[in-house]
Enzyme design. Structure first.
Site, PDB file in Angstrom:
ATOM      1  N   TYR A   1       0.837  -1.146  -0.188  1.00  0.00           N
ATOM      2  CA  TYR A   1       0.240  -0.169  -0.122  1.00  0.00           C
ATOM      3  C   TYR A   1       0.796   1.314  -0.092  1.00  0.00           C
ATOM      4  O   TYR A   1       0.593   2.145  -0.757  1.00  0.00           O
ATOM      5  CB  TYR A   1      -0.928   0.087   1.060  1.00  0.00           C
ATOM      6  CG  TYR A   1      -1.815   1.287   1.255  1.00  0.00           C
ATOM      7  CD1 TYR A   1      -3.020   1.018   0.205  1.00  0.00           C
ATOM      8  CD2 TYR A   1      -1.347   2.257   1.715  1.00  0.00           C
ATOM      9  CE1 TYR A   1      -3.920   2.113   0.288  1.00  0.00           C
ATOM     10  CE2 TYR A   1      -2.480   3.521   1.354  1.00  0.00           C
ATOM     11  CZ  TYR A   1      -3.653   3.193   0.867  1.00  0.00           C
ATOM     12  OH  TYR A   1      -4.586   4.174   0.762  1.00  0.00           O
TER      13      TYR A   1
ATOM     14  N   PHE B   1     -19.432  14.651 -25.922  1.00  0.00           N
ATOM     15  CA  PHE B   1     -19.004  13.784 -27.118  1.00  0.00           C
ATOM     16  C   PHE B   1     -19.097  12.383 -26.718  1.00  0.00           C
ATOM     17  O   PHE B   1     -19.165  11.456 -27.443  1.00  0.00           O
ATOM     18  CB  PHE B   1     -17.894  14.342 -27.698  1.00  0.00           C
ATOM     19  CG  PHE B   1     -16.657  14.295 -26.711  1.00  0.00           C
ATOM     20  CD1 PHE B   1     -16.515  15.435 -26.059  1.00  0.00           C
ATOM     21  CD2 PHE B   1     -15.710  13.286 -26.789  1.00  0.00           C
ATOM     22  CE1 PHE B   1     -15.420  15.518 -24.836  1.00  0.00           C
ATOM     23  CE2 PHE B   1     -14.799  13.358 -25.367  1.00  0.00           C
ATOM     24  CZ  PHE B   1     -14.839  14.424 -24.627  1.00  0.00           C
TER      25      PHE B   1
ATOM     26  N   LYS C   1      -0.399   7.804 -23.294  1.00  0.00           N
ATOM     27  CA  LYS C   1       0.000   7.995 -24.993  1.00  0.00           C
ATOM     28  C   LYS C   1       1.650   7.558 -25.050  1.00  0.00           C
ATOM     29  O   LYS C   1       2.185   6.412 -25.133  1.00  0.00           O
ATOM     30  CB  LYS C   1      -0.256   9.181 -25.077  1.00  0.00           C
ATOM     31  CG  LYS C   1      -1.763   9.628 -25.650  1.00  0.00           C
ATOM     32  CD  LYS C   1      -2.515   9.769 -23.976  1.00  0.00           C
ATOM     33  CE  LYS C   1      -3.805  10.412 -24.406  1.00  0.00           C
ATOM     34  NZ  LYS C   1      -4.712  10.431 -22.982  1.00  0.00           N
TER      35      LYS C   1
ATOM     36  N   ASP D   1       1.106  20.316 -20.475  1.00  0.00           N
ATOM     37  CA  ASP D   1       0.332  19.218 -20.834  1.00  0.00           C
ATOM     38  C   ASP D   1       1.601  18.428 -21.614  1.00  0.00           C
ATOM     39  O   ASP D   1       1.467  18.447 -22.869  1.00  0.00           O
ATOM     40  CB  ASP D   1      -0.976  19.275 -21.645  1.00  0.00           C
ATOM     41  CG  ASP D   1      -1.766  17.906 -21.610  1.00  0.00           C
ATOM     42  OD1 ASP D   1      -0.951  16.946 -21.772  1.00  0.00           O
ATOM     43  OD2 ASP D   1      -2.742  17.855 -21.930  1.00  0.00           O
TER      44      ASP D   1
ATOM     45  N   PHE E   1      -7.605  21.233 -24.483  1.00  0.00           N
ATOM     46  CA  PHE E   1      -7.921  19.636 -24.571  1.00  0.00           C
ATOM     47  C   PHE E   1      -9.172  19.445 -23.701  1.00  0.00           C
ATOM     48  O   PHE E   1      -9.317  19.962 -22.642  1.00  0.00           O
ATOM     49  CB  PHE E   1      -6.849  18.934 -24.208  1.00  0.00           C
ATOM     50  CG  PHE E   1      -7.386  17.246 -24.451  1.00  0.00           C
ATOM     51  CD1 PHE E   1      -7.621  16.720 -25.717  1.00  0.00           C
ATOM     52  CD2 PHE E   1      -7.821  16.159 -23.321  1.00  0.00           C
ATOM     53  CE1 PHE E   1      -8.057  15.600 -26.001  1.00  0.00           C
ATOM     54  CE2 PHE E   1      -8.267  15.384 -23.310  1.00  0.00           C
ATOM     55  CZ  PHE E   1      -8.315  14.696 -24.871  1.00  0.00           C
ATOM     56  N   THR E   2     -10.048  18.682 -23.935  1.00  0.00           N
ATOM     57  CA  THR E   2     -11.384  18.403 -23.196  1.00  0.00           C
ATOM     58  C   THR E   2     -11.223  18.442 -21.785  1.00  0.00           C
ATOM     59  O   THR E   2     -12.012  19.358 -21.007  1.00  0.00           O
ATOM     60  CB  THR E   2     -12.375  17.385 -23.984  1.00  0.00           C
ATOM     61  OG1 THR E   2     -11.406  16.344 -23.915  1.00  0.00           O
ATOM     62  CG2 THR E   2     -12.586  17.598 -25.320  1.00  0.00           C
TER      63      THR E   2
ATOM     64  N   ARG F   1     -14.154  15.195 -33.669  1.00  0.00           N
ATOM     65  CA  ARG F   1     -13.449  16.160 -33.093  1.00  0.00           C
ATOM     66  C   ARG F   1     -13.920  17.546 -33.776  1.00  0.00           C
ATOM     67  O   ARG F   1     -13.119  18.136 -34.708  1.00  0.00           O
ATOM     68  CB  ARG F   1     -11.753  16.090 -33.165  1.00  0.00           C
ATOM     69  CG  ARG F   1     -11.376  15.012 -32.479  1.00  0.00           C
ATOM     70  CD  ARG F   1     -11.059  15.138 -30.679  1.00  0.00           C
ATOM     71  NE  ARG F   1     -12.286  14.928 -29.835  1.00  0.00           N
ATOM     72  CZ  ARG F   1     -11.893  14.718 -28.828  1.00  0.00           C
ATOM     73  NH1 ARG F   1     -10.987  14.221 -28.264  1.00  0.00           N
ATOM     74  NH2 ARG F   1     -13.150  14.446 -27.962  1.00  0.00           N
TER      75      ARG F   1
HETATM   76  N1  F0G Z   1      -4.277  15.987 -22.308  1.00  0.00           N
HETATM   77  C1  F0G Z   1      -4.404  15.235 -23.477  1.00  0.00           C
HETATM   78  C2  F0G Z   1      -3.700  16.480 -24.811  1.00  0.00           C
HETATM   79  C3  F0G Z   1      -4.948  14.171 -24.133  1.00  0.00           C
HETATM   80  O1  F0G Z   1      -5.029  14.083 -25.222  1.00  0.00           O
HETATM   81  C4  F0G Z   1      -5.544  13.553 -22.865  1.00  0.00           C
HETATM   82  C5  F0G Z   1      -6.364  12.403 -23.317  1.00  0.00           C
HETATM   83  C6  F0G Z   1      -5.548  14.056 -21.735  1.00  0.00           C
HETATM   84  C7  F0G Z   1      -4.789  15.175 -21.352  1.00  0.00           C
HETATM   85  C8  F0G Z   1      -6.025  13.091 -20.320  1.00  0.00           C
HETATM   86  O2  F0G Z   1      -5.471  12.264 -20.125  1.00  0.00           O
HETATM   87  O3  F0G Z   1      -7.010  10.349 -20.831  1.00  0.00           O
HETATM   88  O4  F0G Z   1      -5.082   9.839 -19.252  1.00  0.00           O
HETATM   89  O5  F0G Z   1      -7.098  11.237 -18.632  1.00  0.00           O
HETATM   90  N2  F0G Z   1      -6.826  12.146 -24.369  1.00  0.00           N
HETATM   91  C9  F0G Z   1      -7.609  10.988 -24.876  1.00  0.00           C
HETATM   92  C10 F0G Z   1      -7.726  10.990 -26.375  1.00  0.00           C
HETATM   93  C11 F0G Z   1      -8.768  10.584 -24.231  1.00  0.00           C
HETATM   94  O6  F0G Z   1      -8.054  10.290 -26.880  1.00  0.00           O
HETATM   95  O7  F0G Z   1      -7.087  11.826 -27.110  1.00  0.00           O
HETATM   96  P1  F0G Z   1      -6.198  10.903 -19.781  1.00  0.00           P
END
Ligand code: F0G
Length: 466
Positions: A75, A452, A261, A218, A127-128, A385
């Protein structure tokens, strides 16, 4: 194929395979109808080539799988945490590391700690998940990317750059005190996987120093950004991607990074920084939302796989072959005159739905329709997108205007062969030839946040492809 285009061979061979089903059109028509014409709602069993995302869909190496067996599931104080901490310090160069279950976990922590109600956060596009965490913390997201970021046909080599004049104007208007940090994304996802240049980043550092504003990166697709710097920015031609990654981080004060990624894993992320106060607060908050500060919602084995992936991701041969595969697909589409975002991105090829389907107005979600139609015709799953992803203004509730209306064909790392990229290209080209038959969609269900993912649609006419 463009005569100048050269295939870069991948530095791996395949040891384990995962069977996938070759589906037929009638089954796919049923499946997409059931999924409300939203590719996020399809069952992956019904997909042949899955280009929904490059997130968590990577193939791990034998070295990473071996690391999985060395998971220390204590843990507190797991040895895998210390391996991860070491990898982040060595490759990124930040002093402090807090693991999180994925990128948005780190975004949540950073936004909560640094943003006060009414603060302004300048970003290069959005980014979303990063934007919604900034907004949920009471911040106001502002775009200070260069105009070319929103011009799909513009060949600008660094569409991820910051418009420094726009940023300085913003700082002067609101005052530096209102800006807790400058938020910069490597290889902007929503613009088509487009990098910033080192020159622009250095100038940004200078400007932010003048106003004492920290820069938070980021770093989700940092390695792909570093590769483009090596390829496109002269002074970096002979520098390793590893060195470029470290230099980028040296001009920033911290990062939120999704390990799913670049870092070649299926789950994981982290917040890293140089400021002890931010670190201490993040360590205390991570316990509330993710898990203890030495696991952050991850199993020990996941941290080990990420630590090993971090070393693998900066291998020059790996990253060159990875980006080359996307360029391979992109060139095939360009050759057939299919409208895509240029330059070809680092993680995906983006179809320009506005030009692909000019007969569908944006309020009938052309990119959503295109993604669904591509699935029906080819079994390839991509992602919208555009107008759906951009969502609504949190204050007014009105749909935000999206200049870009794209379908992302995102290539997972080390998963598909170029033969499968040929199949993707054939599917897109086939669809392009029958594009006039595709109709628009109306939205029939809309969730409150990040719509989305779960929204549902119906074709305007009886059938999506008439
Ligand atoms: N920042 C970027 C540029 C991203 O593309 C993503 C995730 C995140 C942050 C968030 O990271 O998914 O580990 O919580 N992108 C995915 C995509 C969902 O399909 O582009 P996460």
């Amino acid at each position: 194929m463009n005569k100048k285009f050269k295939v870069i061979p991948p530095p791996f061979k395949i040891k384990v395979v995962e069977p996938i089903k070759i589906t037929n059109r009638a089954t796919r028509e049923k499946a997409i109808k059931k999924a409300g014409y939203n590719t996020f709602l399809l069952h992956s069993n019904d997909v042949y080539i899955d280009l929904l995302t490059d997130s968590g869909t990577n193939a791990m190496s034998d070295n990473q799988w071996a690391g999985i067996m060395l998971g220390d599931e204590a843990y507190a104080g797991s040895k895998n945490f210390y391996n991860l901490e070491k990898a982040v310090k060595e490759i990124y160069g930040y002093k402090y590391v807090v693991p999180t279950h994925q990128g948005r976990g780190a975004e949540h922590l950073m936004s909560r700690i640094l943003i006060k109600k009414g603060d302004i956060i300048p970003n290069n596009m959005y980014f979303t998940t990063r934007r919604i965490h900034q907004e949920l913390a009471g911040g106001i997201w502002m775009d200070v990317s260069i105009a070319q970021a929103e011009q799909p046909e513009n060949w600008h080599p660094f569409k991820g750059n910051i418009d420094l004049k726009k940023l300085e104007k913003l700082i002067k208007k609101h005052g530096a005190k209102k800006i807790p940090y400058m938020s910069i994304e490597a290889n902007i996802n929503m613009a088509g996987g487009q990098p910033f240049s080192m020159k622009n980043l250095k100038a940004l550092r200078k400007l932010c120093d003048k106003y004492k504003i920290p820069i938070m990166l980021d770093g989700t697709r940092l390695v792909e950004n570093a590769y483009f710097i090596q390829q496109r920015e002269k002074p970096y031609k002979n520098k390793s991607v590893k060195k470029i990654v470290k230099e980028i981080c040296s001009y920033t004060d911290g990062t939120t990074t999704s390990g799913k990624k670049d870092a070649l894993v299926n789950i994981g992320g982290f917040l890293a920084c140089n400021d002890k106060k931010l670190f201490t607060e993040a360590k205390s908050l991570v316990v509330v939302f993710e898990g203890l500060h030495t696991y952050g919602g991850l199993a020990g084995r996941d941290m080990e796989a990420m630590a090993r992936g971090i070393y693998e991701m900066v291998d020059d041969d790996h990253i060159a072959a990875r980006v080359n595969q996307i360029e391979y697909l992109g060139h095939k589409l360009l050759e057939a005159k299919v409208p895509i975002v240029v330059p070809i991105g680092g993680h995906a090829v983006y179809l320009n739905a506005k030009r692909f389907l000019p007969h569908i107005p944006q309020n009938l979600y052309p990119a959503q329709a295109l993604a669904a139609a591509l699935y029906i015709v080819s079994g390839v799953r991509g992602m919208e997108r555009g107008a759906v992803s951009v969502g609504r203004d949190p204050k007014t509730g009105i749909e935000r205007k999206s200049k870009l209306e794209l379908v992302r064909l995102t290539v997972p790392r080390r998963v598909y062969t170029n033969l499968q990229m040929n199949i993707v290209a054939q599917g897109v080209i086939k669809l392009y030839k029958m594009r006039k038959k595709i109709s628009g969609l109306k939205m029939v269900f809309e969730p409150k946040q990040l719509r989305f993912f779960q929204s549902r649609f119906k074709p305007l006419k009886n059938k999506l492809i008439g």
